[in-house]
Design a protein around this motif. Structure first.
Motif, mmCIF file in Angstrom:
data_model
loop_
_atom_site.group_PDB
_atom_site.id
_atom_site.type_symbol
_atom_site.label_atom_id
_atom_site.label_comp_id
_atom_site.label_asym_id
_atom_site.label_seq_id
_atom_site.Cartn_x
_atom_site.Cartn_y
_atom_site.Cartn_z
ATOM 1 N N GLY A 30 -26.622 15.109 -68.862
ATOM 2 C CA GLY A 30 -25.832 13.987 -68.383
ATOM 3 C C GLY A 30 -24.343 14.312 -68.434
ATOM 4 N N ASP A 34 -19.270 10.144 -70.731
ATOM 5 C CA ASP A 34 -19.884 8.818 -70.692
ATOM 6 C C ASP A 34 -20.869 8.633 -71.841
ATOM 7 O OD1 ASP A 34 -18.442 8.126 -68.491
ATOM 8 O OD2 ASP A 34 -20.047 8.464 -67.041
ATOM 9 N N TYR A 63 -17.480 -2.345 -71.982
ATOM 10 C CA TYR A 63 -18.208 -2.842 -70.822
ATOM 11 C C TYR A 63 -18.301 -4.355 -70.900
ATOM 12 C CZ TYR A 63 -19.874 1.952 -70.001
ATOM 13 O OH TYR A 63 -19.951 3.292 -69.750
ATOM 14 N N GLN A 93 -31.082 5.838 -72.260
ATOM 15 C CA GLN A 93 -31.479 5.691 -70.864
ATOM 16 C C GLN A 93 -32.768 4.917 -70.660
ATOM 17 O OE1 GLN A 93 -28.513 6.166 -69.389
ATOM 18 N NE2 GLN A 93 -29.874 6.582 -67.665
ATOM 19 N N ASP A 136 -28.724 9.483 -60.225
ATOM 20 C CA ASP A 136 -27.834 8.557 -60.917
ATOM 21 C C ASP A 136 -28.399 8.176 -62.285
ATOM 22 O OD1 ASP A 136 -25.516 6.281 -60.312
ATOM 23 O OD2 ASP A 136 -27.149 5.525 -61.557
ATOM 24 N N TRP A 140 -27.555 12.104 -64.194
ATOM 25 C CA TRP A 140 -26.220 11.736 -64.641
ATOM 26 C C TRP A 140 -26.296 10.806 -65.857
ATOM 27 C CZ3 TRP A 140 -21.757 11.026 -60.669
ATOM 28 C CH2 TRP A 140 -20.547 10.861 -61.342
ATOM 29 N N GLN A 142 -26.671 7.356 -65.874
ATOM 30 C CA GLN A 142 -25.862 6.170 -65.660
ATOM 31 C C GLN A 142 -26.748 4.927 -65.678
ATOM 32 O OE1 GLN A 142 -22.616 5.864 -65.583
ATOM 33 N NE2 GLN A 142 -22.229 8.060 -65.774
ATOM 34 N N ASN A 143 -26.113 3.766 -65.636
ATOM 35 C CA ASN A 143 -26.862 2.504 -65.786
ATOM 36 C C ASN A 143 -26.728 1.598 -64.572
ATOM 37 O OD1 ASN A 143 -24.197 1.675 -66.072
ATOM 38 N ND2 ASN A 143 -24.348 1.470 -68.303
ATOM 39 N N ASP A 144 -26.516 2.165 -63.372
ATOM 40 C CA ASP A 144 -26.338 1.332 -62.187
ATOM 41 C C ASP A 144 -27.590 0.533 -61.825
ATOM 42 O OD1 ASP A 144 -23.542 2.149 -61.126
ATOM 43 O OD2 ASP A 144 -24.512 4.043 -61.602
ATOM 44 N N LYS A 177 -22.004 -5.340 -64.842
ATOM 45 C CA LYS A 177 -20.831 -4.662 -64.284
ATOM 46 C C LYS A 177 -20.232 -5.553 -63.196
ATOM 47 C CE LYS A 177 -21.478 0.249 -65.212
ATOM 48 N NZ LYS A 177 -21.552 1.612 -64.614
ATOM 49 N N HIS A 315 -15.807 3.908 -57.139
ATOM 50 C CA HIS A 315 -16.331 5.178 -57.648
ATOM 51 C C HIS A 315 -17.541 5.604 -56.818
ATOM 52 C CE1 HIS A 315 -14.143 5.588 -61.584
ATOM 53 N NE2 HIS A 315 -13.812 4.374 -61.201
ATOM 54 N N ARG A 317 -20.559 6.162 -57.636
ATOM 55 C CA ARG A 317 -21.850 5.554 -57.967
ATOM 56 C C ARG A 317 -22.008 4.144 -57.414
ATOM 57 N NH1 ARG A 317 -21.658 4.271 -62.604
ATOM 58 N NH2 ARG A 317 -19.570 4.903 -63.247
#
Length: 418
Positions: A30, A34, A63, A93, A136, A140, A142-144, A177, A315, A317
């Protein structure tokens, strides 16, 4: 095909997806910045609780509260399980992977309401096998997916005539977010067009309740303006016209240029706002002219993609949600399927380019060929979608055949809608 077989298909694909993503998270490192920031905040939450989360002395890498709750859970489990570095990364994750799997199942079961099992499976696989969406979450780290899931569910529920619950989930998505704000104008207009004043009131009350309850544990030791202060601070962290996104300002100015850069005497921050507003004006026109759910899904996609393409401070993402809203209607026409393929390629390339740039500490203004090509691809998809909404939807609507209605893979309308 009976319902039990359908459920087995959906669950089997979801379980396989979960296993692959967990294995990938364990294998890949990752983005260490982050992960380190998330881990530090998770440990802070575990030992100090939410009242101290927004302490300015601890930095500004925080956040909104929904992610903070996730960090709280991860930190608490970490203090109990005491995993190694790789184990803690997997632990972080698990919530995004669960949301990713639930998104795949949501797309599958929503499609089943209006289409065949075969097409529903294809739509689910378009999500599961999308390289950018997988990268993603699983590579990576990430938490999208954590905001994309309530964002998409809120849209489905509003279409199905449950606006209060839908708006509650929309508020939850924003507590994850700020990016889901791109969907709010679409949700608002659909609610106004399809519901009465009583439902509008319930929806506003649901939003207020979710925000108050979500922020309440964090409010201790803070001023009453904590909610706007948090989002203002998050919005001020990156003040570029394009923060590594393959979008319109990246094409015109390059990446890393401040959003104060001027065009004909107007800053891009202001110009980008006008372009986003123009996008929503078109979306409103589309929703006013076409009452069906297919048009609503297309409008949501155009609105979310337009926000990514024209708003400042985007960004790489943040294109995640646009793909999620395009997938349910991708089989509607060859043009939309082509749009999905092109947008997926641009999104995946954007993630690869953005992550490499961060790892190599390349943050200066730049506009190499890959940025130009990626931005042109995204803008081409946007222009083609606008053309399709303007010219193909009226032509399809005039046919009015039963097969046309059945082919609608967008979320179905409420039973009371005529």
């Amino acid at each position: 095909m009976n319902s039990r077989t359908v459920i087995v298909i959906g669950v089997s694909v979801a379980l396989l997806m979960t296993a692959v993503e967990l294995a990938s998270v364990a294998h890949y490192d990752g983005l260490h910045w982050d992960i380190r920031s998330f881990a530090a905040r998770a440990i802070q939450m575990a030992y100090r609780g939410p009242a101290n989360y927004y302490d300015p002395r601890l930095g500004d890498d925080f956040y909104p509260p929904a992610i903070a709750y996730d960090q709280w859970l991860v930190g608490w489990l970490g203090t109990i399980l005491m995993p190694g570095v790789a184990g803690f990364r997997v632990l972080m994750q698990v919530p995004p992977i669960i949301c990713s799997v639930l998104l795949a199942l949501t797309i599958f079961f929503v499609a089943l309401r209006t289409d065949t099992v075969q097409r529903a499976v294809i739509l689910m696989l378009l999500y599961v096998l999308n390289p950018g969406l997988f990268y993603d979450v699983a590579v990576w780290a990430q938490n999208d997916s954590m905001y994309a899931l309530p964002m998409f569910l809120s849209f489905v529920l509003v279409l199905r005539g449950r606006p209060a619950l839908g708006w509650a989930l929309a508020a939850l998505a924003i507590l994850v977010k700020p990016q889901p704000v791109a969907l709010l104008p679409v949700l608002g207009l659909i609610t106004l067009l399809r519901q009465g004043p009583l439902q509008w009131t319930f929806s506003l009350a649901a939003v207020a309740a979710v925000i108050v309850i979500g922020f309440l544990p964090f409010q201790l030791n803070h001023h009453i303006t904590l909610v706007p202060d948090v989002y203002a601070q998050i919005g001020e962290r990156f003040r570029s016209a394009s923060s590594r996104a393959f979008n319109f300002p990246a094409l015109v100015f390059g990446m890393g240029v401040p959003d104060s850069v001027r065009v004909a005497g107007v800053s891009y921050f202001v110009l980008g706002g006008f372009l986003v507003l123009a996008t929503y004006v078109f979306v409103a026109r589309l929703l006013l002219q076409h009452a069906g759910d297919r048009a609503a899904t297309l409008a949501a996609f155009i609105g979310v993609l337009g926000f990514f393409l024209f708003a400042p401070r985007m960004h790489e993402r943040y294109g995640y949600a646009a793909l999620v809203f395009l997938i349910p209607i991708a089989l509607e026409s060859p043009l939309l399927m082509t749009a999905l393929l092109l947008l997926s390629a641009a999104f995946y390339s954007n993630l690869l380019y953005g992550m490499r740039g961060i790892e190599e500490l390349r943050f200066g203004a730049s506009r190499p060929w890959i940025v130009i090509c990626g931005a042109l691809l995204n803008l081409t998809v946007f222009a083609a979608s606008v053309w399709y909404a303007s010219y193909r939807l009226p032509a399809l609507g005039s046919v009015g055949s039963a097969s046309e209605e059945r082919s609608e893979t967008a979320p179905s309308a409420p039973a009371t809608e005529q």
